[in-house]
Scaffold this motif. Structure first.
Motif, short mmCIF file in Angstrom:
data_model
loop_
_atom_site.label_atom_id
_atom_site.label_comp_id
_atom_site.label_asym_id
_atom_site.label_seq_id
_atom_site.Cartn_x
_atom_site.Cartn_y
_atom_site.Cartn_z
N SER A 1 2.88 -2.45 -5.55
CA SER A 1 3.03 -2.11 -6.94
C SER A 1 3.52 -3.17 -7.81
O SER A 1 3.43 -3.05 -9.09
CB SER A 1 4.14 -1.03 -7.03
N ASN A 2 3.72 -4.44 -7.32
CA ASN A 2 3.79 -5.53 -8.04
C ASN A 2 2.75 -5.68 -9.35
O ASN A 2 1.51 -5.57 -8.71
CB ASN A 2 3.72 -6.84 -7.31
N PRO A 3 2.90 -5.81 -10.70
CA PRO A 3 2.13 -5.67 -11.82
C PRO A 3 1.01 -6.56 -11.51
O PRO A 3 -0.14 -6.40 -11.68
CB PRO A 3 2.89 -5.99 -13.01
N GLU A 4 1.15 -7.90 -11.05
CA GLU A 4 0.11 -8.87 -10.96
C GLU A 4 -0.73 -8.45 -9.84
O GLU A 4 -1.72 -8.85 -10.13
CB GLU A 4 0.94 -10.43 -10.51
N VAL A 5 -0.42 -7.93 -8.84
CA VAL A 5 -1.14 -7.52 -7.63
C VAL A 5 -1.79 -6.52 -8.03
O VAL A 5 -3.07 -6.20 -7.72
CB VAL A 5 -0.21 -7.14 -6.47
N GLN A 6 -1.35 -5.46 -8.88
CA GLN A 6 -2.16 -4.35 -9.43
C GLN A 6 -3.36 -4.72 -10.23
O GLN A 6 -4.49 -4.15 -10.07
CB GLN A 6 -1.25 -3.42 -10.23
N GLN A 7 -3.25 -5.93 -11.22
CA GLN A 7 -4.14 -6.36 -11.87
C GLN A 7 -5.31 -6.77 -11.10
O GLN A 7 -6.41 -6.71 -11.34
CB GLN A 7 -3.78 -7.39 -12.98
N LYS A 8 -5.33 -7.37 -10.04
CA LYS A 8 -6.00 -8.22 -9.03
C LYS A 8 -6.62 -7.05 -8.54
O LYS A 8 -7.97 -7.17 -8.31
CB LYS A 8 -5.43 -9.08 -8.09
N PRO B 1 -14.66 1.46 -2.65
CA PRO B 1 -13.40 1.26 -2.04
C PRO B 1 -13.08 -0.32 -1.60
O PRO B 1 -14.26 -0.87 -1.07
CB PRO B 1 -13.49 2.22 -0.82
N ILE B 2 -12.04 -0.60 -1.31
CA ILE B 2 -11.65 -1.95 -0.86
C ILE B 2 -11.55 -1.85 0.97
O ILE B 2 -10.95 -1.26 1.57
CB ILE B 2 -10.09 -2.39 -1.22
N THR B 3 -12.47 -2.78 1.44
CA THR B 3 -12.49 -2.66 2.90
C THR B 3 -12.14 -4.17 3.41
O THR B 3 -11.90 -5.11 2.53
CB THR B 3 -14.04 -2.57 3.20
N LEU B 4 -12.11 -4.14 4.55
CA LEU B 4 -11.61 -5.55 5.39
C LEU B 4 -12.66 -6.69 5.06
O LEU B 4 -12.32 -7.86 4.64
CB LEU B 4 -11.54 -5.40 6.76
N VAL C 1 -11.72 -12.67 -0.38
CA VAL C 1 -11.09 -12.80 -1.81
C VAL C 1 -10.42 -14.14 -1.64
O VAL C 1 -9.91 -14.61 -0.59
CB VAL C 1 -9.78 -11.69 -1.64
N LYS C 2 -10.51 -15.00 -2.78
CA LYS C 2 -10.03 -16.31 -2.71
C LYS C 2 -8.49 -16.49 -2.84
O LYS C 2 -7.88 -17.50 -2.38
CB LYS C 2 -10.71 -17.04 -3.94
N ASP C 3 -7.76 -15.47 -3.41
CA ASP C 3 -6.30 -15.57 -3.72
C ASP C 3 -5.78 -15.47 -2.14
O ASP C 3 -5.81 -14.25 -1.71
CB ASP C 3 -6.03 -14.57 -4.60
N THR C 4 -5.17 -16.40 -1.61
CA THR C 4 -4.67 -16.46 -0.17
C THR C 4 -3.54 -15.31 -0.08
O THR C 4 -3.91 -14.53 0.88
CB THR C 4 -4.17 -17.87 0.07
N GLU C 5 -2.88 -15.10 -0.90
CA GLU C 5 -1.54 -14.06 -0.97
C GLU C 5 -2.13 -12.70 -0.92
O GLU C 5 -1.80 -11.77 -0.03
CB GLU C 5 -0.56 -14.32 -1.98
N LEU C 6 -3.17 -12.61 -1.82
CA LEU C 6 -3.79 -11.16 -1.86
C LEU C 6 -4.42 -10.99 -0.76
O LEU C 6 -4.46 -9.63 -0.12
CB LEU C 6 -4.35 -11.09 -3.15
N LYS C 7 -5.35 -12.01 -0.42
CA LYS C 7 -6.22 -11.62 0.96
C LYS C 7 -5.20 -11.23 2.11
O LYS C 7 -5.71 -10.42 2.72
CB LYS C 7 -6.91 -13.23 1.10
N ASP C 8 -4.28 -12.12 2.19
CA ASP C 8 -3.47 -11.81 3.40
C ASP C 8 -2.68 -10.37 3.21
O ASP C 8 -2.48 -9.55 4.37
CB ASP C 8 -2.19 -12.68 3.50
N LEU C 9 -2.22 -9.99 2.04
CA LEU C 9 -1.66 -8.74 2.07
C LEU C 9 -2.68 -7.61 2.36
O LEU C 9 -2.38 -6.79 2.90
CB LEU C 9 -1.27 -8.55 0.54
N MET C 10 -3.84 -7.68 1.73
CA MET C 10 -4.92 -6.80 1.76
C MET C 10 -5.27 -6.41 3.34
O MET C 10 -5.51 -5.33 3.96
CB MET C 10 -6.08 -6.94 0.98
N THR C 11 -5.68 -7.66 3.91
CA THR C 11 -5.98 -7.60 5.51
C THR C 11 -4.70 -7.17 6.13
O THR C 11 -5.14 -6.35 7.32
CB THR C 11 -6.22 -9.24 6.00
#
Length: 319
Positions: free
Chosen positions: A97-104, A111-114, A120-130
């Motif tokens: 729900s973090n607004p920055e994460v939502q925008q990305k 649908p978002i898959t593995l 994804v180049k953004d390391t933090e976002l990549k790790d969260l999604m994975t």
């Protein structure tokens, strides 16, 4: 009813030969289930799950503990994993729900898959999604917001380990997570599919009354039956001006009661139609411009769960 699989590390089988030299045994791992008292495995898994907040790790632990156990134990372990989701869902929601994460996330292809997460180049976002996806969550969107839900389709990987009732439970839950019945106060599947799902839930209840997931499916069934009878705010079965059951909906319910006369759902719909005969098809009435309950209809709704329980007891196939 508000994150796929980690690889397991099977334990080595003990050598039964008598001519081999004595060696120091390998360190015991959760996979060495044959080395542990079977009755303690569920407690051990529960302890390990309580010591982690990482959903991917929780899934991996459950997979490893399930190797070689009975279906009854596997059922308990699966429910422990569900308990983990219930405890930590709010944490997963907060991460997303973090607004920055939502925008990305909104900029990604759905649908978002593995596979997509891995690019994804953004390391933090990549790790969260994975982590969420390996933990068998999936990301959904509604009203412009993205949020995680338990992906029961992914949890079907546990079906070979668990009992037939639990397999059927997972299938029912997967149907709901794959295609939710409702969104934004409206039905988003066809009424025909809604009726079929109601009948599938009924079959579970009458087939497995002793299931530890009976109450969950009963609630699912009651929710779906209510939607069959009343609809939802944005897709009601009645006219919004008169609060009277729509003619085409009445015909649908009459056909359902006739076609499914030997089912729990058929009986419940038949009783509902008898109530509407008394109320002259009024589901509600308008009193000084306000929506008010019809006493007979309210009485039917109030006793719906008790009536379902009574009818199920007369037609159960288990035991």
């Amino acid at each position: 009813m508000s994150a796929t699989a980690c690889s397991s590390n099977p334990g080595a089988s003990p050598n039964s030969g008598t001519s081999t030299p004595i060696v120091t045994p390998p360190k015991e791992t959760p996979n060495d289930n044959e080395k542990k008292p079977q009755e303690k495995l569920e407690a051990l898994l529960q302890k390990e799950l309580s010591q982690t907040k990482d959903v991917a790790e929780a899934v991996g632990l459950t997979e490893r503990y399930m190797k070689g156990v009975t279906t009854e134990q596997a059922d308990q372990m699966f429910m422990l994993l569900e308990g983990f989701y219930e405890t930590h869902l709010q944490e997963a929601e907060a991460q997303v729900s973090n607004p920055e994460v939502q925008q990305k996330l909104l900029q990604l292809k759905w649908p978002i898959t593995l596979e997509q997460a891995s690019t994804v180049k953004d390391t933090e976002l990549k790790d969260l999604m994975t982590n969420l996806l390996k933990g068998k969550y999936k990301l959904e969107s509604a009203e412009g917001m993205i949020f995680p839900v338990v992906d029961y389709e992914a949890l079907k990987s546990f079906q070979p380990n668990v009992s037939k009732p639990m397999q059927d439970y997972i299938t029912l839950m997967a149907d709901d997570s794959n295609r939710p019945v409702a969104k934004d106060a409206g039905l988003v599947i066809s009424r025909e599919e809604l009726i079929q799902r109601t009948l599938h839930a009924e079959k579970f209840l009458t087939s497995y009354p002793a299931s530890p997931r009976y109450d969950r499916i009963k609630q699912l069934y009651l929710n779906e039956l209510h939607m069959v009878l009343f609809g939802l705010d944005n897709t009601p079965t009645y006219d919004w001006d008169s609060f009277k059951l729509q003619a085409e909906m009445k015909q649908e319910l009459q056909k359902l009661a006739q076609d499914r006369e030997n089912t729990l759902t058929g009986d419940m719909v038949k009783e509902f139609l008898a109530v509407l005969k008394l109320s002259k098809d009024q589901l509600y009435v308008k009193d000084q411009g306000e929506q008010k309950d019809v006493p007979e209809v309210r009485a039917y709704m109030d006793q719906m769960e008790q009536r379902v329980d009574t009818l199920i007891r007369t037609r159960t196939t288990e035991g």
